[in-house]
Design a protein around this motif. Sequence first.
Motif, PDB file in Angstrom:
ATOM      1  N   ARG A  88      15.458 -14.380   2.513  1.00 48.60           N
ATOM      2  CA  ARG A  88      14.296 -14.834   1.752  1.00 48.60           C
ATOM      3  C   ARG A  88      14.283 -14.140   0.398  1.00 48.60           C
ATOM      4  NH1 ARG A  88      13.872 -18.835   4.625  1.00 48.60           N
ATOM      5  NH2 ARG A  88      12.786 -18.779   6.583  1.00 48.60           N
ATOM      6  N   LYS A  89      13.711 -14.816  -0.593  1.00 53.89           N
ATOM      7  CA  LYS A  89      13.600 -14.227  -1.923  1.00 53.89           C
ATOM      8  C   LYS A  89      12.220 -13.648  -2.176  1.00 53.89           C
ATOM      9  CE  LYS A  89      17.075 -17.121  -4.099  1.00 53.89           C
ATOM     10  NZ  LYS A  89      17.371 -18.064  -5.173  1.00 53.89           N
ATOM     11  N   THR A  90      11.260 -14.049  -1.363  1.00 50.71           N
ATOM     12  CA  THR A  90       9.887 -13.586  -1.533  1.00 50.71           C
ATOM     13  C   THR A  90       9.515 -12.665  -0.378  1.00 50.71           C
ATOM     14  OG1 THR A  90       9.323 -15.697  -2.571  1.00 50.71           O
ATOM     15  CG2 THR A  90       7.491 -14.344  -1.808  1.00 50.71           C
ATOM     16  N   ILE A  91       8.941 -11.524  -0.700  1.00 50.30           N
ATOM     17  CA  ILE A  91       8.490 -10.599   0.334  1.00 50.30           C
ATOM     18  C   ILE A  91       7.145 -11.084   0.853  1.00 50.30           C
ATOM     19  CG2 ILE A  91       7.764  -8.235   0.821  1.00 50.30           C
ATOM     20  CD1 ILE A  91       9.654  -7.327  -1.411  1.00 50.30           C
ATOM     21  N   LYS A  92       7.059 -11.232   2.158  1.00 49.95           N
ATOM     22  CA  LYS A  92       5.825 -11.684   2.791  1.00 49.95           C
ATOM     23  C   LYS A  92       5.261 -10.571   3.652  1.00 49.95           C
ATOM     24  CE  LYS A  92       7.115 -16.525   2.917  1.00 49.95           C
ATOM     25  NZ  LYS A  92       7.240 -17.719   3.743  1.00 49.95           N
ATOM     26  N   LEU A  93       4.062 -10.801   4.152  1.00 53.59           N
ATOM     27  CA  LEU A  93       3.394  -9.816   4.997  1.00 53.59           C
ATOM     28  C   LEU A  93       4.239  -9.474   6.217  1.00 53.59           C
ATOM     29  CD1 LEU A  93       0.949  -8.088   5.757  1.00 53.59           C
ATOM     30  CD2 LEU A  93      -0.062 -10.133   6.781  1.00 53.59           C
ATOM     31  N   GLU A  94       4.895 -10.445   6.797  1.00 59.08           N
ATOM     32  CA  GLU A  94       5.715 -10.186   7.979  1.00 59.08           C
ATOM     33  C   GLU A  94       6.865  -9.231   7.650  1.00 59.08           C
ATOM     34  OE1 GLU A  94       8.832 -13.609   8.725  1.00 59.08           O
ATOM     35  OE2 GLU A  94       6.895 -14.489   8.180  1.00 59.08           O
ATOM     36  N   HIS A  95       7.423  -9.323   6.446  1.00 63.75           N
ATOM     37  CA  HIS A  95       8.499  -8.417   6.033  1.00 63.75           C
ATOM     38  C   HIS A  95       7.967  -6.996   5.891  1.00 63.75           C
ATOM     39  CE1 HIS A  95      10.107 -12.309   4.089  1.00 63.75           C
ATOM     40  NE2 HIS A  95      10.567 -12.205   5.318  1.00 63.75           N
ATOM     41  N   LEU A  96       6.767  -6.874   5.332  1.00 68.36           N
ATOM     42  CA  LEU A  96       6.139  -5.558   5.185  1.00 68.36           C
ATOM     43  C   LEU A  96       5.860  -4.950   6.555  1.00 68.36           C
ATOM     44  CD1 LEU A  96       4.890  -3.416   3.317  1.00 68.36           C
ATOM     45  CD2 LEU A  96       2.760  -4.688   3.453  1.00 68.36           C
ATOM     46  N   ARG A  97       5.348  -5.762   7.480  1.00 68.34           N
ATOM     47  CA  ARG A  97       5.046  -5.260   8.828  1.00 68.34           C
ATOM     48  C   ARG A  97       6.319  -4.776   9.529  1.00 68.34           C
ATOM     49  NH1 ARG A  97       0.159  -5.866  10.995  1.00 68.34           N
ATOM     50  NH2 ARG A  97       0.980  -5.765  13.086  1.00 68.34           N
ATOM     51  N   ILE A  98       7.405  -5.515   9.383  1.00 63.41           N
ATOM     52  CA  ILE A  98       8.670  -5.121  10.011  1.00 63.41           C
ATOM     53  C   ILE A  98       9.173  -3.813   9.402  1.00 63.41           C
ATOM     54  CG2 ILE A  98      11.108  -5.747  10.284  1.00 63.41           C
ATOM     55  CD1 ILE A  98      10.130  -8.697  10.455  1.00 63.41           C
ATOM     56  N   ALA A  99       9.080  -3.696   8.076  1.00 65.00           N
ATOM     57  CA  ALA A  99       9.526  -2.467   7.399  1.00 65.00           C
ATOM     58  C   ALA A  99       8.707  -1.266   7.861  1.00 65.00           C
ATOM     59  CB  ALA A  99       9.418  -2.638   5.885  1.00 65.00           C
ATOM     60  N   VAL A 100       7.409  -1.459   8.025  1.00 62.46           N
ATOM     61  CA  VAL A 100       6.545  -0.363   8.478  1.00 62.46           C
ATOM     62  C   VAL A 100       6.870   0.005   9.916  1.00 62.46           C
ATOM     63  CG1 VAL A 100       4.150   0.230   9.028  1.00 62.46           C
ATOM     64  CG2 VAL A 100       4.680  -0.820   6.837  1.00 62.46           C
ATOM     65  N   LYS A 101       7.114  -0.993  10.768  1.00 57.84           N
ATOM     66  CA  LYS A 101       7.450  -0.721  12.170  1.00 57.84           C
ATOM     67  C   LYS A 101       8.746   0.072  12.289  1.00 57.84           C
ATOM     68  CE  LYS A 101       5.278  -4.717  14.331  1.00 57.84           C
ATOM     69  NZ  LYS A 101       5.527  -6.010  15.001  1.00 57.84           N
ATOM     70  N   ARG A 102       9.695  -0.179  11.401  1.00 56.49           N
ATOM     71  CA  ARG A 102      10.987   0.500  11.465  1.00 56.49           C
ATOM     72  C   ARG A 102      10.899   1.968  11.061  1.00 56.49           C
ATOM     73  NH1 ARG A 102      15.089  -3.946   8.762  1.00 56.49           N
ATOM     74  NH2 ARG A 102      14.952  -5.470  10.450  1.00 56.49           N
ATOM     75  N   HIS A 103       9.913   2.331  10.291  1.00 56.83           N
ATOM     76  CA  HIS A 103       9.762   3.716   9.842  1.00 56.83           C
ATOM     77  C   HIS A 103       8.582   4.327  10.598  1.00 56.83           C
ATOM     78  CE1 HIS A 103       8.805   6.978   6.893  1.00 56.83           C
ATOM     79  NE2 HIS A 103      10.112   7.123   7.018  1.00 56.83           N
ATOM     80  N   GLN A 104       8.877   5.074  11.651  1.00 53.06           N
ATOM     81  CA  GLN A 104       7.845   5.555  12.572  1.00 53.06           C
ATOM     82  C   GLN A 104       6.740   6.369  11.912  1.00 53.06           C
ATOM     83  OE1 GLN A 104       7.607   4.447  15.700  1.00 53.06           O
ATOM     84  NE2 GLN A 104       5.640   5.469  15.724  1.00 53.06           N
ATOM     85  N   PRO A 105       7.039   7.327  11.013  1.00 52.24           N
ATOM     86  CA  PRO A 105       5.930   8.073  10.402  1.00 52.24           C
ATOM     87  C   PRO A 105       4.956   7.170   9.643  1.00 52.24           C
ATOM     88  CG  PRO A 105       8.005   9.189   9.980  1.00 52.24           C
ATOM     89  CD  PRO A 105       8.336   7.872  10.616  1.00 52.24           C
ATOM     90  N   THR A 106       5.470   6.138   9.018  1.00 50.59           N
ATOM     91  CA  THR A 106       4.602   5.205   8.298  1.00 50.59           C
ATOM     92  C   THR A 106       3.849   4.324   9.284  1.00 50.59           C
ATOM     93  OG1 THR A 106       6.183   5.193   6.481  1.00 50.59           O
ATOM     94  CG2 THR A 106       4.553   3.435   6.502  1.00 50.59           C
ATOM     95  N   ALA A 107       4.527   3.905  10.331  1.00 50.81           N
ATOM     96  CA  ALA A 107       3.901   3.033  11.323  1.00 50.81           C
ATOM     97  C   ALA A 107       2.728   3.727  12.011  1.00 50.81           C
ATOM     98  CB  ALA A 107       4.930   2.586  12.355  1.00 50.81           C
ATOM     99  N   ASP A 108       2.819   5.037  12.181  1.00 55.73           N
ATOM    100  CA  ASP A 108       1.762   5.774  12.878  1.00 55.73           C
ATOM    101  C   ASP A 108       0.402   5.620  12.216  1.00 55.73           C
ATOM    102  OD1 ASP A 108       3.559   6.622  14.778  1.00 55.73           O
ATOM    103  OD2 ASP A 108       3.887   8.586  13.862  1.00 55.73           O
ATOM    104  N   PHE A 109       0.365   5.563  10.903  1.00 52.48           N
ATOM    105  CA  PHE A 109      -0.940   5.486  10.242  1.00 52.48           C
ATOM    106  C   PHE A 109      -1.205   4.159   9.544  1.00 52.48           C
ATOM    107  CE2 PHE A 109       1.583   6.651   6.592  1.00 52.48           C
ATOM    108  CZ  PHE A 109       0.929   6.076   5.529  1.00 52.48           C
ATOM    109  N   LEU A 110      -0.177   3.387   9.239  1.00 48.25           N
ATOM    110  CA  LEU A 110      -0.374   2.203   8.410  1.00 48.25           C
ATOM    111  C   LEU A 110      -0.385   0.895   9.185  1.00 48.25           C
ATOM    112  CD1 LEU A 110      -0.728   1.235   5.488  1.00 48.25           C
ATOM    113  CD2 LEU A 110       1.748   1.111   5.321  1.00 48.25           C
ATOM    114  N   LEU A 111       0.308   0.826  10.292  1.00 45.83           N
ATOM    115  CA  LEU A 111       0.471  -0.444  10.995  1.00 45.83           C
ATOM    116  C   LEU A 111      -0.865  -1.047  11.423  1.00 45.83           C
ATOM    117  CD1 LEU A 111       2.690  -2.368  11.779  1.00 45.83           C
ATOM    118  CD2 LEU A 111       2.863  -1.221  13.966  1.00 45.83           C
TER     119      LEU A 111
END
Length: 131
Positions: free
Chosen positions: A66-89
Amino acid sequence: MAEGEETQTEVVQSGLPAGRVKRIMKLDKEINKINSEALFVISSATELFVKFLAEKSSEVAIEKKRKTIKLEHLRIAVKRHQPTADFLLDSLPMPPPAQIPTKTDRSRRSSDNDSVPAGTRRIDSFFQKGP
């Protein structure tokens, strides 16, 4: 210092507006005054964090071709980085459920948009006989 040397000082500014960052920081009732150095550090850290999220989301979008970043891409990126997922997901909105268009939706959608000027509506249903 020797006579020929000149000191060069660099003025480093954050890309985020200081006034807005300060206003957001003051939303916390425990914060009364904000030092300019603290404001700079918070602004810089926020900028780095947003850049990190954008880069990781971009990687996910590229993986999905995809050329456009969507909310689903952001959610996947946050899920992959555990320290970020702990507070942001939990703070991210849930993506809307994907709707699969049916044949009737497609035919209705194409016929509704055929030669209808802006600001007008179709009256075909008015002239159809009811059950």
